[in-house]
Structure formats: structure tokens, C-alpha cells
Motif scaffolding. Structure first.
Motif, mmCIF file in Angstrom:
data_model
loop_
_atom_site.group_PDB
_atom_site.id
_atom_site.type_symbol
_atom_site.label_atom_id
_atom_site.label_comp_id
_atom_site.label_asym_id
_atom_site.label_seq_id
_atom_site.Cartn_x
_atom_site.Cartn_y
_atom_site.Cartn_z
ATOM 1 N N THR A 26 33.226 -2.782 22.774
ATOM 2 C CA THR A 26 33.876 -2.643 22.314
ATOM 3 C C THR A 26 35.048 -3.643 23.420
ATOM 4 O OG1 THR A 26 34.767 -0.540 23.952
ATOM 5 C CG2 THR A 26 34.194 -0.352 21.697
ATOM 6 N N THR A 27 35.649 -4.289 22.850
ATOM 7 C CA THR A 27 36.927 -4.898 23.272
ATOM 8 C C THR A 27 37.765 -4.264 24.124
ATOM 9 O OG1 THR A 27 38.150 -5.672 21.510
ATOM 10 C CG2 THR A 27 35.815 -6.903 21.958
ATOM 11 N N LYS A 28 37.896 -3.645 23.834
ATOM 12 C CA LYS A 28 39.021 -2.483 24.405
ATOM 13 C C LYS A 28 38.987 -2.988 26.014
ATOM 14 C CE LYS A 28 39.946 0.331 20.545
ATOM 15 N NZ LYS A 28 39.298 2.188 20.518
ATOM 16 N N VAL A 29 40.347 -3.148 26.526
ATOM 17 C CA VAL A 29 40.831 -2.829 27.996
ATOM 18 C C VAL A 29 39.760 -1.403 28.579
ATOM 19 C CG1 VAL A 29 42.176 -2.425 30.173
ATOM 20 C CG2 VAL A 29 42.728 -3.715 27.695
ATOM 21 N N PRO A 30 38.774 -1.760 29.409
ATOM 22 C CA PRO A 30 38.534 -0.883 30.349
ATOM 23 C C PRO A 30 38.914 -0.048 31.462
ATOM 24 C CG PRO A 30 37.803 -2.357 31.324
ATOM 25 C CD PRO A 30 38.944 -3.332 30.167
ATOM 26 N N ILE A 31 38.537 1.973 31.491
ATOM 27 C CA ILE A 31 38.901 2.445 32.854
ATOM 28 C C ILE A 31 37.873 2.125 33.849
ATOM 29 C CG2 ILE A 31 39.551 4.764 32.793
ATOM 30 C CD1 ILE A 31 39.827 4.675 30.030
ATOM 31 N N VAL A 32 38.892 2.370 34.834
ATOM 32 C CA VAL A 32 38.429 1.760 36.452
ATOM 33 C C VAL A 32 38.253 3.116 36.544
ATOM 34 C CG1 VAL A 32 37.806 1.195 38.447
ATOM 35 C CG2 VAL A 32 38.333 -0.319 35.953
ATOM 36 N N LEU A 33 37.529 3.954 37.339
ATOM 37 C CA LEU A 33 37.216 5.056 38.063
ATOM 38 C C LEU A 33 37.407 5.292 39.599
ATOM 39 C CD1 LEU A 33 35.279 6.993 35.676
ATOM 40 C CD2 LEU A 33 37.542 7.238 35.299
ATOM 41 N N LEU A 34 38.379 6.095 39.799
ATOM 42 C CA LEU A 34 38.927 6.004 41.835
ATOM 43 C C LEU A 34 38.457 7.330 42.312
ATOM 44 C CD1 LEU A 34 41.314 3.990 40.627
ATOM 45 C CD2 LEU A 34 40.524 3.490 43.029
ATOM 46 N N HIS A 35 37.645 7.717 43.016
ATOM 47 C CA HIS A 35 36.686 9.471 43.609
ATOM 48 C C HIS A 35 37.292 9.092 44.434
ATOM 49 C CE1 HIS A 35 35.245 7.521 46.962
ATOM 50 N NE2 HIS A 35 34.318 6.839 46.529
ATOM 51 N N ASP A 36 37.293 10.844 44.659
ATOM 52 C CA ASP A 36 38.272 12.023 45.917
ATOM 53 C C ASP A 36 37.729 11.138 47.161
ATOM 54 O OD1 ASP A 36 36.117 13.550 44.355
ATOM 55 O OD2 ASP A 36 36.474 14.809 46.213
ATOM 56 N N SER A 37 38.049 12.269 48.544
ATOM 57 C CA SER A 37 38.050 11.702 49.931
ATOM 58 C C SER A 37 36.602 12.617 49.778
ATOM 59 C CB SER A 37 39.002 13.173 50.106
ATOM 60 O OG SER A 37 40.103 12.529 50.383
ATOM 61 N N LEU A 38 35.570 12.604 49.606
ATOM 62 C CA LEU A 38 34.171 13.845 49.057
ATOM 63 C C LEU A 38 33.654 12.938 48.204
ATOM 64 C CD1 LEU A 38 34.530 17.283 50.833
ATOM 65 C CD2 LEU A 38 34.918 15.213 52.074
ATOM 66 N N GLY A 39 33.841 12.051 47.255
ATOM 67 C CA GLY A 39 33.677 11.960 46.167
ATOM 68 C C GLY A 39 32.666 11.048 46.107
ATOM 69 N N CYS A 40 31.739 10.062 45.129
ATOM 70 C CA CYS A 40 30.925 8.865 44.309
ATOM 71 C C CYS A 40 30.842 8.672 43.446
ATOM 72 C CB CYS A 40 30.098 8.891 46.074
ATOM 73 S SG CYS A 40 28.669 10.343 45.553
ATOM 74 N N VAL A 41 29.499 7.939 42.932
ATOM 75 C CA VAL A 41 29.416 8.167 41.681
ATOM 76 C C VAL A 41 28.862 8.864 40.824
ATOM 77 C CG1 VAL A 41 28.595 6.294 39.771
ATOM 78 C CG2 VAL A 41 29.727 5.556 40.996
ATOM 79 N N GLU A 42 27.830 9.444 41.559
ATOM 80 C CA GLU A 42 27.450 10.998 41.148
ATOM 81 C C GLU A 42 27.838 11.534 41.135
ATOM 82 O OE1 GLU A 42 24.354 10.001 40.239
ATOM 83 O OE2 GLU A 42 23.700 8.717 41.064
ATOM 84 N N LEU A 43 28.612 12.114 41.628
ATOM 85 C CA LEU A 43 29.232 12.991 41.936
ATOM 86 C C LEU A 43 30.653 12.848 40.605
ATOM 87 C CD1 LEU A 43 29.473 13.681 45.070
ATOM 88 C CD2 LEU A 43 29.040 15.081 43.610
#
Length: 260
Positions: A26-43
Motif C-alpha cells: 500500500t502507499t500509506k504512511v508506514p508505522i515504525v516500531l521502537l522496542h523496549d530496554s531488553l527488546g529486539c525485532v524478534e521479541l
């Protein structure tokens, strides 16, 4: 909806950054995720894919330097680390988003970083969603971190972190404990990193959050100069997107549906 997952390592002057994108075509504006202090993409587990499907938007998550599959942190970690993410480390990631504008969604300290992105990139951040974010260093916050510190003294707990962060696991723990429990950080407030938020804001918070009371989402909403919403989730602790995913997905979908 067909969602394609794309992984890449982005070379930067500070080290490679791991990025995962869930593409919706889609051409909609994307959502960027920012993880927590112990987090990462996989979590984030399956939440990003579900978020992409619910909002019909691309979702991008990345491992901050020092975390997950990204390179070790380059050094210079300080009590300014939240602001540093917005002013320095996010910029190369933004450069590969294929989008001038974005919506920031952050969990826990990632929520503070999302607010900081909105404050420092106000012309480009269309909306900010904080989940379980802290607005100041509360006694409840320190108590929760000290309890976690005691739990991580067990070797098997550190092994769980190594599964996601490898040899960086000890640094990840130290960056969390040593920063938040330090005297130098005791006076930190979100205003230090996000003086004001000009875009629409949604602050989600679990009523039973062990790291922060209901004061935090209210304080975060007070920073918004435009529309601001808060949503307290009854019976929910620190990870609403895992504990009550349907509630979070519905709230976010409704929040972003009028955005480009």
C-alpha cells in the motif's frame, strides 16, 4: 491481505543495523516500531504482522545498536540515550524507509523514543503511539527494575537474553539497570527528550503496569499540543501488545485510520 517480510542489515557509520519490514503493498504512511530496554525485532513476535494487517500499512521494526542482530553499541551511552536515538541513530533507518513521513509506535522506553522522534522530526511524524511508556523516574519504576535485576541474577535468565542478543546480553542488562537506577538519571523526565509533541498522540498503558502508574500516560498526553488520547487497559501489565493484542490493534487501527 498478502504481507511480505523483508530482512536487511543496514551499514551505518556506527555499525550494521538490523531492520525487518512487513510490506503490505500500500502507499500509506508506514508505522515504525521502537522496542523496549531488553527488546529486539524478534521479541515483537507476531504483533508487527498483525499490526500491518489491521492497519493496511507497512510496519518497520529495527534492532537498536547494541541489541538483537544489530552491531554492538558504538559507545558514548549516556543519560541522553533516548534523545540520541531520535537525533542520531534513527536517521540512517529513516533513510531507507522509502517514505518521507512515518508514524512512530514505541513500547516502554521505546515509547519515550517514539515521542522524541515526534518532537525532533515534527514535520515528518504524522502520529505517535506510546505503550507502557515512562514519563519520569517513579518509585514504582525503580521498584520494578530492582525486582527484574534480582530475577536476572539467575544464570538461566541471562541465557534467555543471550538467545536474542548473543554476546551483547550483559551489555543490554547493564544499560538498563545502570542507567535507570543511577543518581544521574533520577531527575529525568520525558520533557528532556520530547519538549512537545505536535502530532496526534495515543498513550496506551496497563492499569497493573509494574513499571509505572497511571500518571505516566497523563503526563505524556500533556506534552501534546494537538489531539491526545489515553487508554488504560484493565487487568493489563507492562506488555499490552502481548497481553491484550486485540484491544491494542483495534485502538491503533482507529487512531491511524484517518491518516494518509
Amino acid at each position: 491481505m498478502i504481507i511480505e517480510r523483508e530482512d536487511r542489515h543496514l551499514p551505518t557509520e556506527d555499525g550494521d543495523v538490523f531492520i525487518r519490514r512487513w510490506r503490505t503493498n500500500t502507499t500509506k504512511v508506514p508505522i515504525v516500531l521502537l522496542h523496549d530496554s531488553l527488546g529486539c525485532v524478534e521479541l515483537w513476535r507476531d504483533f508487527p504482522e498483525r499490526l500491518a494487517a489491521a492497519t493496511a500499512r507497512d510496519v518497520i521494526a529495527y534492532d537498536r545498536l547494541g541489541f538483537g542482530r544489530s552491531a554492538p553499541h558504538p559507545g558514548g551511552w549516556s543519560t541522553r540515550f533516548i534523545r540520541d536515538e531520535a537525533e542520531r541513530f534513527f536517521l540512517p533507518v529513516w533513510g531507507v524507509l522509502d517514505a518521507e513521513r512515518f508514524i512512530a509506535f514505541g513500547h516502554s522506553v521505546g515509547g519515550a523514543m517514539a515521542a522524541s522522534l515526534a518532537a525532533h522530526h515534527s514535520r515528518h511524524c504524522l502520529g505517535v503511539i506510546t505503550e507502557s511508556a515512562q514519563a519520569f523516574v517513579e518509585d514504582r519504576t525503580l521498584h520494578g527494575i530492582r525486582q527484574a535485576q534480582a530475577a536476572f541474577a539467575a544464570p538461566d535468565q541471562l541465557d534467555r537474553l543471550r538467545k536474542y542478543h548473543g554476546e551483547k546480553a550483559e551489555w543490554v542488562l547493564s544499560a538498563w539497570f545502570d542507567t535507570w537506577l543511577s543518581d544521574a538519571y533520577a531527575g529525568w523526565t520525558l520533557e528532556d527528550s520530547a519538549p512537545s509533541i505536535a502530532c496526534p498522540l495515543l498513550a496506551l498503558h496497563g492499569a497493573e503496569d509494574e513499571y509505572g502508574s497511571a500518571v505516566h500516560p497523563r503526563r505524556i498526553a500533556e506534552l501534546a499540543t494537538g489531539a491526545a488520547q489515553t487508554l488504560m487497559l484493565d487487568g493489563c501489565f507492562h506488555v499490552p501488545h502481548r497481553e491484550q493484542p486485540e484491544v491494542v490493534l483495534t485502538a491503533v487501527r482507529q487512531f491511524v485510520e484517518a491518516m494518509p
